[in-house]
Design a protein around this motif. Structure first.
Motif, PDB file in Angstrom:
ATOM      1  N   SER A   1     -13.352   5.474  -0.735  1.00 48.85           N
ATOM      2  CA  SER A   1     -13.601   4.313  -1.879  1.00 48.85           C
ATOM      3  C   SER A   1     -12.525   3.521  -2.651  1.00 48.85           C
ATOM      4  O   SER A   1     -13.060   3.395  -3.824  1.00 48.85           O
ATOM      5  N   PHE A   2     -11.263   4.090  -2.133  1.00 43.71           N
ATOM      6  CA  PHE A   2     -10.305   3.276  -3.229  1.00 43.71           C
ATOM      7  C   PHE A   2     -10.159   2.608  -2.669  1.00 43.71           C
ATOM      8  O   PHE A   2     -10.036   1.879  -1.582  1.00 43.71           O
ATOM      9  N   SER A   3      -9.724   1.692  -3.488  1.00 41.82           N
ATOM     10  CA  SER A   3      -8.811  -0.099  -3.410  1.00 41.82           C
ATOM     11  C   SER A   3      -7.467  -0.390  -3.794  1.00 41.82           C
ATOM     12  O   SER A   3      -7.099   0.444  -4.625  1.00 41.82           O
ATOM     13  N   PRO A   4      -7.036  -1.297  -3.492  1.00 36.83           N
ATOM     14  CA  PRO A   4      -5.856  -1.876  -3.958  1.00 36.83           C
ATOM     15  C   PRO A   4      -5.350  -1.242  -4.654  1.00 36.83           C
ATOM     16  O   PRO A   4      -4.252  -0.588  -5.418  1.00 36.83           O
ATOM     17  N   SER A   5      -5.792  -1.174  -5.908  1.00 31.99           N
ATOM     18  CA  SER A   5      -5.682  -1.248  -7.360  1.00 31.99           C
ATOM     19  C   SER A   5      -5.162  -0.040  -8.035  1.00 31.99           C
ATOM     20  O   SER A   5      -4.528  -0.199  -8.166  1.00 31.99           O
ATOM     21  N   TYR A   6      -6.428   1.067  -7.631  1.00 32.81           N
ATOM     22  CA  TYR A   6      -5.860   1.732  -7.217  1.00 32.81           C
ATOM     23  C   TYR A   6      -4.484   2.400  -6.879  1.00 32.81           C
ATOM     24  O   TYR A   6      -3.530   3.277  -7.380  1.00 32.81           O
ATOM     25  N   ALA A   7      -4.333   2.357  -5.416  1.00 33.85           N
ATOM     26  CA  ALA A   7      -3.120   3.006  -5.364  1.00 33.85           C
ATOM     27  C   ALA A   7      -2.236   2.466  -6.215  1.00 33.85           C
ATOM     28  O   ALA A   7      -0.675   3.132  -5.955  1.00 33.85           O
ATOM     29  N   GLU A   8      -1.150   1.793  -6.287  1.00 28.98           N
ATOM     30  CA  GLU A   8      -0.757   0.574  -6.801  1.00 28.98           C
ATOM     31  C   GLU A   8      -0.348   1.240  -8.099  1.00 28.98           C
ATOM     32  O   GLU A   8       0.576   2.132  -8.366  1.00 28.98           O
ATOM     33  N   LYS A   9      -1.423   1.641  -9.384  1.00 28.93           N
ATOM     34  CA  LYS A   9      -1.478   2.845  -9.854  1.00 28.93           C
ATOM     35  C   LYS A   9      -1.007   4.031  -9.765  1.00 28.93           C
ATOM     36  O   LYS A   9      -0.465   4.628 -10.410  1.00 28.93           O
ATOM     37  N   ILE A  10      -1.678   4.191  -8.804  1.00 28.43           N
ATOM     38  CA  ILE A  10      -1.386   6.283  -8.853  1.00 28.43           C
ATOM     39  C   ILE A  10      -0.276   5.841  -8.593  1.00 28.43           C
ATOM     40  O   ILE A  10       0.654   7.022  -8.452  1.00 28.43           O
ATOM     41  N   PHE A  11       0.674   5.398  -7.435  1.00 30.16           N
ATOM     42  CA  PHE A  11       1.986   6.098  -7.138  1.00 30.16           C
ATOM     43  C   PHE A  11       2.932   5.166  -8.398  1.00 30.16           C
ATOM     44  O   PHE A  11       3.905   5.791  -8.197  1.00 30.16           O
TER      45      PHE A  11
ATOM     46  N   SER B   1      -3.208  -9.225   2.017  1.00 30.37           N
ATOM     47  CA  SER B   1      -3.242  -9.716   0.564  1.00 30.37           C
ATOM     48  C   SER B   1      -2.569  -9.130  -0.440  1.00 30.37           C
ATOM     49  O   SER B   1      -1.509  -8.436   0.183  1.00 30.37           O
ATOM     50  N   ASN B   2      -1.830  -9.728  -1.294  1.00 29.64           N
ATOM     51  CA  ASN B   2      -0.676  -9.359  -1.924  1.00 29.64           C
ATOM     52  C   ASN B   2      -1.108  -7.855  -2.642  1.00 29.64           C
ATOM     53  O   ASN B   2      -0.016  -7.457  -3.075  1.00 29.64           O
ATOM     54  N   GLY B   3      -2.362  -6.817  -2.107  1.00 29.19           N
ATOM     55  CA  GLY B   3      -2.207  -5.902  -2.683  1.00 29.19           C
ATOM     56  C   GLY B   3      -1.104  -4.550  -1.697  1.00 29.19           C
ATOM     57  O   GLY B   3      -0.358  -3.990  -1.846  1.00 29.19           O
ATOM     58  N   PHE B   4      -1.025  -5.340  -0.382  1.00 28.37           N
ATOM     59  CA  PHE B   4      -0.498  -4.766   0.179  1.00 28.37           C
ATOM     60  C   PHE B   4       1.601  -4.830  -0.536  1.00 28.37           C
ATOM     61  O   PHE B   4       2.332  -3.814  -0.404  1.00 28.37           O
ATOM     62  N   SER B   5       1.703  -6.137  -0.738  1.00 25.49           N
ATOM     63  CA  SER B   5       3.365  -5.932  -1.066  1.00 25.49           C
ATOM     64  C   SER B   5       3.361  -5.113  -2.517  1.00 25.49           C
ATOM     65  O   SER B   5       4.542  -4.599  -2.641  1.00 25.49           O
ATOM     66  N   ASN B   6       2.766  -5.626  -3.210  1.00 29.61           N
ATOM     67  CA  ASN B   6       2.664  -4.494  -4.150  1.00 29.61           C
ATOM     68  C   ASN B   6       2.720  -2.998  -4.538  1.00 29.61           C
ATOM     69  O   ASN B   6       3.243  -2.304  -5.068  1.00 29.61           O
ATOM     70  N   ILE B   7       2.517  -2.225  -3.401  1.00 26.77           N
ATOM     71  CA  ILE B   7       1.761  -0.644  -2.946  1.00 26.77           C
ATOM     72  C   ILE B   7       3.442  -0.958  -2.277  1.00 26.77           C
ATOM     73  O   ILE B   7       4.044   0.327  -2.923  1.00 26.77           O
TER      74      ILE B   7
ATOM     75  N   LYS C   1       6.300  -2.130  -2.731  1.00 28.36           N
ATOM     76  CA  LYS C   1       7.553  -2.124  -4.373  1.00 28.36           C
ATOM     77  C   LYS C   1       6.904  -0.850  -4.487  1.00 28.36           C
ATOM     78  O   LYS C   1       8.817  -0.252  -4.723  1.00 28.36           O
ATOM     79  N   SER C   2       6.378  -0.116  -4.988  1.00 31.55           N
ATOM     80  CA  SER C   2       5.571   1.009  -5.557  1.00 31.55           C
ATOM     81  C   SER C   2       6.932   1.851  -5.046  1.00 31.55           C
ATOM     82  O   SER C   2       6.705   2.840  -5.096  1.00 31.55           O
TER      83      SER C   2
ATOM     84  N   LYS D   1       8.878   2.283  -2.518  1.00 33.58           N
ATOM     85  CA  LYS D   1      10.472   2.138  -2.621  1.00 33.58           C
ATOM     86  C   LYS D   1      10.956   2.314  -3.617  1.00 33.58           C
ATOM     87  O   LYS D   1      11.565   2.940  -3.732  1.00 33.58           O
ATOM     88  N   ASP D   2      10.245   1.779  -5.006  1.00 31.27           N
ATOM     89  CA  ASP D   2      10.920   3.203  -6.444  1.00 31.27           C
ATOM     90  C   ASP D   2      10.345   4.150  -6.523  1.00 31.27           C
ATOM     91  O   ASP D   2      10.940   5.140  -6.794  1.00 31.27           O
ATOM     92  N   LEU D   3       9.933   5.066  -5.116  1.00 29.59           N
ATOM     93  CA  LEU D   3       9.692   6.219  -4.916  1.00 29.59           C
ATOM     94  C   LEU D   3      10.337   7.116  -4.673  1.00 29.59           C
ATOM     95  O   LEU D   3      10.801   8.061  -4.744  1.00 29.59           O
ATOM     96  N   VAL D   4      11.685   6.617  -3.966  1.00 27.16           N
ATOM     97  CA  VAL D   4      12.744   7.083  -2.822  1.00 27.16           C
ATOM     98  C   VAL D   4      13.773   7.596  -3.592  1.00 27.16           C
ATOM     99  O   VAL D   4      13.863   8.413  -3.776  1.00 27.16           O
ATOM    100  N   PRO D   5      14.161   6.713  -4.557  1.00 27.95           N
ATOM    101  CA  PRO D   5      15.025   7.537  -5.585  1.00 27.95           C
ATOM    102  C   PRO D   5      15.051   9.022  -6.010  1.00 27.95           C
ATOM    103  O   PRO D   5      15.628   9.983  -6.494  1.00 27.95           O
ATOM    104  N   PRO D   6      13.606   8.817  -6.990  1.00 30.28           N
ATOM    105  CA  PRO D   6      13.382   9.870  -7.984  1.00 30.28           C
ATOM    106  C   PRO D   6      12.871  11.225  -7.439  1.00 30.28           C
ATOM    107  O   PRO D   6      13.665  12.382  -6.994  1.00 30.28           O
TER     108      PRO D   6
END
Length: 921
Positions: free
Chosen positions: A182-192, A257-263, A265-266, A268-273
């Motif tokens: 039931s989730f959308s790409p916008s949720y995923a970006e915020k979650i990550f 969609s644009n959602g994939f590129s944003n996801i 990016k999010s 890749k930002d998770l890898v350093p921490p």
């Protein structure tokens, strides 16, 4: 100058008398105290009772309604809020209908407590959602429930309290468990983004590993539910929930969609921490006496998260050519992925245990090394990694395949291989296809050992899948030429794998249908793509060893069926299709197949599939015509039918219907074989021999239909065959009239003629094509009557007499059946002398029976006698004598009749009177 004592005493006079009171006594109230006590009586108003207002409403054990409890969840006192949540749980347990009616209102009110300051309130709310509310809403509108909860979860993720933020991730994980689609790409970006922010506080979580473990577990769940990861979820304890999709949108639509590129990016930002947290744990491994469970769980979740992130980014890179607007790819990942992994993680590989660690802890480190190796090989497919690192990981992969690591027990090794080694097997074909020098041969040898020793389960299926990938790669190499040394190495490995397939299939049996199906699918794939003589020869060599998979037998000995008959239908069909690709089918494999066809456990669909596959193989020239015809004859002669002939269920018996359908298919196959005269010469002797053994009526009918399908008019049968058939066709006709019930006139659309005609048509066709055969049949019928007459003249018991008369009645019925066909009647007229002889034998038999006072045994013979006299028109002294004797026997009451026989007798007397009148005239 000193003062006098008198003055001193006078000065200290007593103004108030001191009262001494005992310790513990209550002091009396002051005299000037005002009494404020108020006394009143209770006022009883029954009409205004609270219980009356709640009449008919659902309440919990404390008498509170859902409305009251929901109001109390916003109370300023945490204790009241906790008790309200417990009251709601009690109310919904007592009244499930109340929960069903007000579920959305309840969710809308309770969501306010997701960010509650009190820890116990949040935990109570979590349990209430997990145990009661979300399971009830699981089959309802999931999008509505998610839209109600997600804003408050995101709000709690930004709370100033770390405990509230961590609990918000627990609520998110709970939502993912119940409503993953039931989730959308916008949720995923915020979650990550929120995961990234929370993971950067690594110093805090190193002190509380339990909270870090919970957060990382939720992150792994989110990453595994991404649409491009859903098909390859490889968590150690994955379940059906872990395989479901995080987003309810199409994969390609998400990529475009644009959602994939944003996801991405999010991600890749998770890898350093994540990498920083992992590095913080490595010193703890060497400092602790044992690898603490929470630390190991955190490290495992971190590596799984990185693995899923790398897979997601490589997925985006694979789609880059299709979607140029998508961001990501090697150029961007060089900054994030390479710096974090190539500089921090891979150089530390492998994580070697210290002397103080136990065997269990060494196994845990090996698990971590396996995930690191998987990340490396995943990344290696996407970008070129340094050769010295590749060498190190290839050596680790070889050791893992050869089982060179220390194991306490063999069972522990098997469990580890099923859970972890299976992760690396898909990379072997990809590594080999790139060419890694001497490592190609070394890896293939190690993989072959793993394939041979693998137990039924996911490891064996992973090995089969890897072999299929190698086949695909070899097909591409074959198109460019086979002079490549690497191709020769792969071909030798394929030879070893193919040789092991029959043994593995037999060992698995039917206990592991999924693994058996994977092996059968591989067998079919190898046969389908045997593109050069060496591979064709290798495939043909399996025929003898594969025979035991179907059936083993010894001439005159027992028949042992292999696992083929017990496998699911899909696996059986694949195994039969594999037979099609043999260059030549030998007689032993055909015998095994015919025994399978004759088994009681064979499915009719599989039976017909065997015939179809063999027909295609024959058309390819893979079966000798004599062997193929022998297969058909054996099948038609020995196929078992279950019912007793003449029983009420005979017409609808499924085995009889299967034999009829199978005979039609065999008939069609024989018609396509070419010159009928040649085919008849091949099958004539074999079929006559089978008919001579007197199989069941259905089997004889099938054999006769085979002869008719290739014979012509006039017949091509030899004189010897005609002589033998003359004897057996008479018996066949007698069995037809005795066993097959007459048509009752209620014909179904599937029967265009009488049921009995199905059995008589092949016989009629043979009599029409060969008049000499008709003559022999009539003579044989007459000899049957003569033998019965001789038997009756001797002193035999009544039962023997009745049996003989039944046979006589069957002969007369067979003659009547022949006489009913116009063409056969014309032929019979050429042999009237034989028919008259039969009738005279019957009349003589009647006279003998009457003379011996056995008239009661002749009761059922009257209708057949009438038929014979009517057919032949015979008028002689025998007729007069028989009519006279019958009239006298009936008039005197010598013939005893049962009640049910009276109608038959009346009809017979009527016919006799008609015949008498005709005779006098």
């Amino acid at each position: 100058m000193t003062r006098s004592k008198a003055n001193s005493k006078k000065q200290h006079g007593i103004d108030f008398k001191k009262i001494r009171r005992k310790v513990g006594r209550k002091l009396p109230p002051p005299k000037n105290t005002t009494n404020t006590e108020i006394k009143s009586k209770a006022i009883v108003l029954p009409e205004q009772s609270v219980a009356a207002e709640k009449a008919g409403l659902a309440v919990n054990k404390k008498g509170l309604t859902l409305k009251e409890l929901l109001q109390q969840t916003s109370h300023h006192n945490p204790k009241v809020r906790r008790e309200a949540l417990m009251g709601i749980k009690d109310l919904f347990t007592r009244h499930p209908a109340e929960q069903k009616s007000h579920r959305y209102v309840t969710v809308e009110k309770l969501r306010e407590r997701i960010g509650d300051d009190d820890k116990v309130v949040r935990k109570s709310l979590y349990d209430l959602f997990k145990i009661v509310i979300l399971p009830c809403c699981k089959e309802d509108n999931q999008e509505l429930v998610v839209s109600l909860l997600m804003p408050y979860i995101f709000n709690a993720m930004t709370h100033f309290s770390v405990d509230v933020r961590m609990m918000a991730f627990d609520f998110l994980d709970l939502i993912l468990e119940f409503y993953p689609p039931s989730f959308s790409p916008s949720y995923a970006e915020k979650i990550f983004l929120n995961y990234e922010d929370i993971l950067r506080r690594n110093q805090y979580y190193l002190q509380d590993k339990g909270k870090l473990k919970a957060a990382l577990s939720g992150l792994v769940r989110c990453l595994s539910l991404l649409p491009w990861n859903k098909a390859q979820t490889d968590l150690p304890n994955k379940d059906d929930t872990g395989r479901r999709v995080l987003f309810a949108y199409d994969d390609e639509m998400s990529m475009n969609s644009n959602g994939f590129s944003n996801i991405v990016k999010s991600l890749k930002d998770l890898v350093p921490p994540l990498m920083n947290i992992f590095l913080e744990f490595i010193p703890l491994i060497h400092s602790m006496e044992s690898l603490e469970g929470k630390s190991f769980a955190c490290m495992t979740s971190i590596l799984h998260s990185i693995d899923l992130i790398v897979r997601s980014i490589t997925h985006g890179s694979d789609k880059k050519s299709e979607y140029p607007s998508s961001q990501g790819g090697p150029d961007v990942a060089d900054v994030t992925i390479s710096s974090a992994l190539l500089k921090k993680l891979f150089p530390r590989f492998p994580l070697n245990p210290t002397d103080h660690l136990s065997a269990r802890d060494c196994g845990r480190l090996l698990d971590l090394n396996m995930v690191i190796a998987k990340i490396f090989f995943e990344l290696n497919e996407w970008m070129c990694l340094p050769p010295h690192l590749l060498e190190r990981f290839l050596e680790f992969l070889e050791n893992a395949l050869l089982g060179k690591f220390f194991w306490t027990t063999q069972s522990a090794k098997a469990v580890w291989e099923e859970e972890h080694l299976v992760l690396l097997l898909p990379f072997i074909p990809k590594i080999v296809s790139r060419g890694v020098g001497d490592w190609t041969s070394r890896l293939l040898q190690a993989f072959t050992l793993t394939f041979r020793e693998s137990k039924p389960g996911s490891l064996l299926k992973a090995c089969v899948s890897a072999i299929e990938d190698v086949l695909t790669y070899m097909e591409g190499m074959h198109s460019t030429g086979t002079s490549n040394p690497q191709y020769i190495v792969l071909q030798e490995a394929l030879r070893a794998w193919t040789g092991d397939l029959p043994r593995l299939l037999i060992q698995l049996g039917n206990n592991h249908p999924a693994c058996s199906q994977a092996l059968v699918r591989l067998l079919h794939r190898i046969g389908q793509h045997a593109w050069n003589p060496a591979l064709v020869c290798m495939y043909n060599n399996m025929q003898q060893s594969l025979q035991d998979f179907y059936c083993t037998y010894q001439e005159g000995g027992p028949i042992c069926f292999g696992p083929f008959l017990r496998l699911p239908r899909e696996s059986q069909v694949l195994a039969l299709c594999s037979i099609y690709y043999f260059s030549h089918l030998d007689l032993p494999i055909l015998k095994s197949l015919v025994y399978c066809c004759l088994s009681d456990d064979i499915d009719s669909y599989v039976l017909f599939w065997i015939i179809d596959v063999l027909q295609l193989a024959y058309e390819r020239g893979c079966i000798e015509i004599a062997d193929y015809l022998s297969f058909f004859i054996t099948l038609a002669a020995r196929f078992k039918v279950s019912p007793e002939f003449g029983s009420p269920g005979f017409k609808g018996d499924p085995l009889c219907q299967t034999l009829k359908s199978m005979t039609d298919k065999i008939y069609s196959c024989i018609q396509q074989m070419g010159d009928k005269a040649i085919v008849l010469r091949l099958i004539e002797r074999l079929i006559i021999d089978q008919i001579s053994q007197k199989p069941s009526l259905d089997n004889r009918c099938s054999l006769l239909r085979m002869v008719v399908s290739v014979d012509s008019k006039p017949t091509l049968l030899s004189e010897q065959s005609i002589a033998t058939l003359g004897h057996h066709l008479s018996e066949y006709l007698i069995d037809v009239v005795q066993c097959v019930p007459e048509d009752d006139g209620q014909r179904t659309p599937s029967f265009q003629f009488s049921f009995r005609c199905y059995y008589t048509v092949p016989c009629f066709l043979m009599l029409d094509r060969c008049h000499e055969l008709t003559n022999l049949v009539l003579k044989k019928l007459g000899s049957v009557i003569y033998d019965s007459s001789v038997l009756l003249k001797s002193d035999k018991c009544s039962q023997d007499v009745r049996n003989c008369l039944n046979k006589v009645n069957a002969v007369t019925s067979a003659l009547s059946l022949l006489h009913g066909d116009p063409q056969i009647r014309r032929i019979m007229s050429l042999y009237k002398k034989n028919i008259d002889n039969v009738i005279e034998q019957v009349i003589s038999l009647q006279i003998v029976t009457l003379m011996h006072s056995k008239a009661d045994c002749l009761l059922h013979a009257i209708p057949y006698l009438v038929k014979l006299i009517d057919l032949s028109g015979l008028k002689s002294v025998f007729v007069c004598l028989v009519l006279y004797l019958w009239d006298e026997a009936i008039s005197s009451g010598e013939i005893s009749m049962k009640i049910e026989e009276q109608d038959i007798m009346k009809r017979a007397l009527h016919q006799l009177n008609i015949l008498r009148d005709n005779f006098k005239s």
